[in-house]
Design an enzyme around this catalytic site. Structure first.
Site, PDB file in Angstrom:
ATOM      1  N   LYS A   8       3.601  20.766  -5.898  1.00 14.83           N
ATOM      2  CA  LYS A   8       4.630  20.081  -6.677  1.00 14.83           C
ATOM      3  C   LYS A   8       4.081  19.528  -7.985  1.00 14.83           C
ATOM      4  O   LYS A   8       4.779  19.499  -9.004  1.00 14.83           O
ATOM      5  CB  LYS A   8       5.256  18.976  -5.836  1.00 14.83           C
ATOM      6  CG  LYS A   8       6.035  19.484  -4.625  1.00 14.83           C
ATOM      7  CD  LYS A   8       6.685  18.327  -3.892  1.00 14.83           C
ATOM      8  CE  LYS A   8       7.511  18.805  -2.701  1.00 14.83           C
ATOM      9  NZ  LYS A   8       6.684  19.345  -1.635  1.00 14.83           N
ATOM     10  N   GLU A  68       6.725   9.500  -6.976  1.00 17.75           N
ATOM     11  CA  GLU A  68       7.870   9.692  -7.854  1.00 17.75           C
ATOM     12  C   GLU A  68       8.744   8.448  -7.802  1.00 17.75           C
ATOM     13  O   GLU A  68       8.819   7.777  -6.764  1.00 17.75           O
ATOM     14  CB  GLU A  68       8.727  10.894  -7.415  1.00 17.75           C
ATOM     15  CG  GLU A  68       8.266  12.216  -7.926  1.00 17.75           C
ATOM     16  CD  GLU A  68       9.239  13.331  -7.569  1.00 17.75           C
ATOM     17  OE1 GLU A  68      10.231  13.054  -6.849  1.00 17.75           O
ATOM     18  OE2 GLU A  68       9.017  14.466  -7.989  1.00 17.75           O
ATOM     19  N   HIS A  98      15.795  14.047   5.113  1.00 14.94           N
ATOM     20  CA  HIS A  98      15.383  14.950   4.036  1.00 14.94           C
ATOM     21  C   HIS A  98      15.587  16.416   4.374  1.00 14.94           C
ATOM     22  O   HIS A  98      15.130  17.282   3.630  1.00 14.94           O
ATOM     23  CB  HIS A  98      13.916  14.697   3.639  1.00 14.94           C
ATOM     24  CG  HIS A  98      13.603  13.267   3.339  1.00 14.94           C
ATOM     25  ND1 HIS A  98      14.138  12.581   2.277  1.00 14.94           N
ATOM     26  CD2 HIS A  98      12.826  12.373   4.017  1.00 14.94           C
ATOM     27  CE1 HIS A  98      13.694  11.339   2.280  1.00 14.94           C
ATOM     28  NE2 HIS A  98      12.907  11.174   3.324  1.00 14.94           N
ATOM     29  N   ARG A 128      10.631  31.416  -2.457  1.00 16.79           N
ATOM     30  CA  ARG A 128      11.077  32.227  -1.329  1.00 16.79           C
ATOM     31  C   ARG A 128      12.596  32.250  -1.304  1.00 16.79           C
ATOM     32  O   ARG A 128      13.254  31.576  -2.098  1.00 16.79           O
ATOM     33  CB  ARG A 128      10.578  31.626  -0.017  1.00 16.79           C
ATOM     34  CG  ARG A 128      10.960  30.151   0.148  1.00 16.79           C
ATOM     35  CD  ARG A 128      10.580  29.596   1.496  1.00 16.79           C
ATOM     36  NE  ARG A 128      10.656  28.140   1.564  1.00 16.79           N
ATOM     37  CZ  ARG A 128      11.766  27.446   1.746  1.00 16.79           C
ATOM     38  NH1 ARG A 128      12.923  28.079   1.871  1.00 16.79           N
ATOM     39  NH2 ARG A 128      11.750  26.121   1.801  1.00 16.79           N
TER      40      ARG A 128
END
Length: 653
Positions: free
Chosen positions: A117, A199, A234, A290
């Protein structure tokens, strides 16, 4: 280039989906399976199948060496990784190519560029794509300093992987250190990489992603967006396209940003660029290298087959269309059906009855059939239900009806939750954010529904019908008796008594709560009963297991138990007095990753006792009441079976 034989390095509904595409393209399919999947649907459907090894994924579906051996043994000239497992593994892609087969996915270099990420965010910034404020690198102390600079709340996130694993929301500085440690442990267990980054936590954003696809000539196109805001822990559970939150200008800007990022990464094949949408502002979240679980909604609104396109691109063919050729057509919504208990934890067991809905505008991507075993070793998704229509309101109405028609008996699922979601007025108006479930209190499981009288009567008919040796329900068994047959049931804390009496050649009289109902049985076959109660027709699905009767009736599932007779001493089933302590049991097989108390410690109600990792997710076990810890059978690092007692807490005198 064209493929003669394709190996699918996955299981479940994605393996079934790719096998179907192979049949349409006259490509031989090769399945792989673990010991737990020896009788699985994808193995039954494939042209060939090869064993991988024991049930644990590390010894089977993640065993690169064995998968490469099977590529050679089968003569497969291409490998499709599906999603999950090794789908985003650059090393596996290189191993496949080293074995002389074609990797149906992005180049390894592109996967590495977007897989972490942090590196992906650097690519995004270079491509002029806005990113959420954050920080990467440094030890725990430096991360804590950066969290203060960014401002709480913050997210601690795993650098590798996704799906919510290795992610922690932190609202207070005093909770930060344990959140980082827990995220590192979970990330290490799930991805073999315990690195994390920070974040800024956006409190009520939407989750919107863009499907991209690129060929070997450098052409990258977008296939518009999907909204995936409704999530639990999530994990996405509802996806739709187009997003009800985007106007044409915002859609164009977000899709263009996704294309720029993919081009900057040298991306080929199918991929998804994910964003957080906060009002009119969007921020890059991550890129999944993907095919996504939710790709069917894109297929239904664009008319394109993404698996066919994947295979064509892997065969070095150019994309057969331009951006102007791709248009949105109507609306599509997908829900994911998971085997899970009322707390959202994965559940396993045998599917006693499994009947997805059918009809116009309804698609089912399934990995199981009636009689199949759902294992706790892998992701608990059973199937996906996707509906489409000419606009969103009609698609939502179709979804509501389809969910009421869905039949799953034998194990717990999130079907009740899905029904509650689509019945929520805010869902109908498209007012969805990532906090949707919490804001509408949908994570709070309602009590098990009490069966209405009709369901109880039909359950009695279903049970008695299975004891009959002939197709004629009045030819044998209890129907021979002109006297009454009495059946007792328990549902929750209620008990019911049903008395049945033969009224005529093809009719029964059933008595419940002093009300007599006339019943005519029309048919009983393959777990379905058609009957008429007091002139009104009913059709139900049912399954019997031991003393339980499970019945799907009018969009609800009811479980009725046949209570055992009381013990001789009158104490009821099992007898004995209620124990003074409380035992805490493992909801599924797992590993104890942290023990926070010791035997003899005094604890408060709700105090964390230990942490168990199962299905690559951590669950904290807390004290149900104040008291003294009398037993801790498992130490840190111990493997625990499902149902094992993890701790005992004695109540104070």
């Amino acid at each position: 280039m064209s493929f003669g034989k394709l190996l699918i390095a996955n299981r479940g509904e994605i393996a079934v989906r790719v096998i179907g595409a192979c049949r349409e393209l006259d490509i031989e399919s090769v399945a792989v399976f673990s010991e737990a999947d020896e009788g699985a649907l994808h193995r039954r459907l494939a042209d060939e199948s090869y064993p991988l090894g024991p049930a644990p994924a590390t010894e089977s579906y993640l065993n690169v060496e064995r998968l490469v051996e099977i590529v050679a043994e089968s003569g497969a000239d291409a490998v499709h990784p599906g999603y999950g497992f090794l789908a985003e593994s650059a090393s596996f892609a290189r191993a496949v190519e080293g074995a002389g087969a074609v990797w149906v996915g992005p180049p390894p270099e592109a996967m590495e560029a977007v897989g972490l990420k942090v590196r992906a965010k650097e690519l995004a910034r270079a491509a002029g794509v806005p990113t959420v404020p954050g920080y990467d690198g440094g030890d725990e102390e430096r991360l804590a300093e950066e969290a203060e600079r960014i401002g709480y709340p913050v997210l601690v996130k795993a650098s590798a992987g996704g799906g919510g694993r290795g992610m922690r929301a932190v609202w207070r500085p005093e909770d930060f250190a344990e959140a980082v440690r827990g995220a590192r442990r979970e990330a290490e267990a799930a991805f073999g990489d315990g690195s994390v980054f920070l974040e800024k936590l956006l409190e009520r954003p939407r989750h919107v992603e863009v499907q991209v696809i690129g060929d070997s000539r450098g052409t990258v196109l977008h296939l518009f967006e999907r909204e995936c805001s409704i999530q639990r822990r999530h994990q996405k559970i509802v996806e739709e396209s187009p997003s009800p939150a985007l106007n044409p200008e915002l859609r164009e800007a977000m899709c263009a940003a996704a294309v720029r990022l993919a081009q900057g990464a040298g991306y080929e094949n199918a991929g998804t660029v994910e964003f957080l949408l906060d009002g009119e502002e969007f921020y890059f979240l991550e890129m999944n290298a993907r095919l996504q679980v939710e790709h069917p909604v894109t297929e239904l609104v664009t008319g394109l087959d993404l698996v066919h396109l994947q295979l064509a691109i892997a065969a070095r063919k150019p994309l057969p269309l331009s951006q102007d050729d791709i248009t949105l057509r109507g609306s599509a919504v997908e829900v994911r059906l998971y085997a899970e208990d009322e707390n959202g934890l994965p559940a396993g067991g045998r599917l006693l009855a499994f009947s997805p809905p059918e009809g116009a505008g309804i698609r089912n991507d399934v990995g199981f059939e009636t009689g199949d075993e759902v294992s706790l070793h892998y992701d608990s998704m059973i199937a996906k239900l996707i509906v489409s229509s000419h606009d969103r309101p009609s698609a939502v109405r179709r979804l509501r009806r389809a969910l009421r028609d869905y039949v799953v008996l034998g194990l717990s699922t999130n079907l009740p939750l899905l029904r509650r979601i689509v019945d929520t007025p805010a869902f109908a108006t498209g007012e969805t954010t990532i906090r949707f479930l919490d804001e509408h209190r949908l994570t709070e499981s309602p009590p098990a529904p009490i069966p209405p009288p009709e369901a109880t009567l039909l359950a009695a008919i279903c049970e008695l019908s299975q004891a009959l040796p002939t197709a004629d329900p009045f030819a044998a068994g209890p129907w021979r008796s002109l006297g009454a047959v009495r059946l007792r049931y328990r549902a929750g804390d209620r008990e019911f008594a049903v008395e049945t009496e033969r009224a005529s050649t093809h009719r029964l009289l059933l008595s419940l709560d002093d009300k007599v109902t006339t019943v005519e049985i029309l048919s009983v076959e393959n777990g379905r009963l058609n009957a008429i109660l007091d002139g009104e027709p009913f059709t139900v699905s049912f399954a019997l297991e031991g003393s339980d009767v499970r019945i799907s009736f009018d969009g609800e599932t009811y479980e009725l138990q046949r209570p055992p007779p009381p013990d001789v001493d009158g104490t009821g089933p099992g007898g004995g007095a209620h124990a003074p302590g409380a035992s805490l049991t493992a909801p599924m097989p797992g590993t104890v990753v942290q023990v926070m108390v010791g035997e003899g410690d005094e604890v408060e109600e709700g105090q964390p006792l230990l942490v168990v990792e199962a299905m690559k997710m951590e669950q904290t076990v807390v004290a149900p009441h104040a008291g003294r810890v009398s037993a801790l059978p498992y130490a840190q690092g111990s493997l625990v079976p499902g149902g094992a007692v993890l701790a005992e807490v004695e109540e104070p005198d």
